[in-house]
Design a protein around this motif. Sequence first.
Motif, mmCIF file in Angstrom:
data_model
loop_
_atom_site.group_PDB
_atom_site.id
_atom_site.type_symbol
_atom_site.label_atom_id
_atom_site.label_comp_id
_atom_site.label_asym_id
_atom_site.label_seq_id
_atom_site.Cartn_x
_atom_site.Cartn_y
_atom_site.Cartn_z
ATOM 1 N N THR A 226 46.495 48.765 29.272
ATOM 2 C CA THR A 226 46.318 47.342 28.942
ATOM 3 C C THR A 226 46.844 46.406 30.034
ATOM 4 O O THR A 226 46.159 45.444 30.406
ATOM 5 N N SER A 230 43.790 43.112 33.596
ATOM 6 C CA SER A 230 43.669 41.810 34.268
ATOM 7 C C SER A 230 43.622 41.938 35.787
ATOM 8 O O SER A 230 43.306 40.974 36.485
ATOM 9 N N GLU A 231 43.912 43.151 36.305
ATOM 10 C CA GLU A 231 43.924 43.375 37.749
ATOM 11 C C GLU A 231 42.583 43.898 38.265
ATOM 12 O O GLU A 231 42.447 44.168 39.458
ATOM 13 N N ARG A 257 38.310 40.498 26.832
ATOM 14 C CA ARG A 257 39.161 39.325 26.943
ATOM 15 C C ARG A 257 40.067 39.388 28.169
ATOM 16 O O ARG A 257 40.315 38.370 28.816
ATOM 17 N N LEU A 258 40.548 40.585 28.518
ATOM 18 C CA LEU A 258 41.556 40.712 29.570
ATOM 19 C C LEU A 258 40.975 40.936 30.961
ATOM 20 O O LEU A 258 41.601 40.565 31.958
ATOM 21 N N ILE A 259 39.806 41.564 31.053
ATOM 22 C CA ILE A 259 39.193 41.780 32.367
ATOM 23 C C ILE A 259 38.528 40.471 32.796
ATOM 24 O O ILE A 259 37.708 39.919 32.057
ATOM 25 N N PRO A 260 38.856 39.946 33.967
ATOM 26 C CA PRO A 260 38.382 38.614 34.368
ATOM 27 C C PRO A 260 36.873 38.428 34.320
ATOM 28 O O PRO A 260 36.380 37.393 33.880
#
Length: 296
Positions: A226, A230-231, A257-260
């Motif tokens: 998780t 975002s990276e 939601r977290l992956i750009p």
Amino acid sequence: MPSGSAGKPNSGKKEGGEAKSFPVFLTPPPPKKYNSFTYMYLNGIKINYFSAGQGEAVLFLHGWGSDFLSFKYFLDSISAYYRVFALDLPGFGQSAEPPAAWSLDDYADFVLTFMGEFKIDRVILIGHSFGGRISIKLAARKNLPVLIDKIVLVDSAGIRPKRTVKQTIRLFFYKGIKHCISIEFIRRRCPELLEKWRKKHGSPDYLNATPRMRECFVKVINEDLTPRLSEIPCSTLLIWGEQDYETPLKDGKIMERLIPDAGLVTLKNAGHYSFLDQGFTFLRVLDSFLNIKRTA
């Protein structure tokens, strides 16, 4: 990025608490059997792999307990437009086991070595379940020797669920039994006690694995990816079966939601092997993401 849902009815049914997956194609592909396998030795490990086509590289990474033949229809279909690779990861299919209990990083490093062997400097990764874990791990790394152009995560693993009270209690008892069996006297009297507990409470992936692959399994699933989502800098397509009970749809929504730069497509009437349950729709979604325009 695409986002939405699609699907056609299939014959998959939930039996005994598990989702059953059956291939469904609106236009059935001609049957094709891989009667001969291509092998190579990589870092001293015998590896079974597939390679076909020309152009930019696409690498398929299969799930835990599976092999690259789960993708066989898509390998043939995509190789008409890309240079397609797939391999049985060490410990699966026709490939030999790793020489030690590997972590997720070890598998990711091995995939990089595989790509280096074929001088791949730019790639699109398509990973199902465990293969999705590896894809996330690689895509989130910096200073790679290969440019990851896009990734496709299919019913991907990587988000560690929170333990329920029941699971916490079960883990407590398991560790207690394991500690007791470490005592020589008890081990001599009850050598089968721990294995009986594992068979009753362990997951099918764990129970069906060899001792070494069980060690790998524990290392792999205990890593929560998780924080790495975002990276991921590359464009990401998430494809999920609406009835996936192994890696539930809520995991796909978290990843979206977290992956750009991510979009989620949900396949109706599909489980953990959504690419087989809804093969026709899966291929149409994949074609769109890969900019493939097929002639009628």
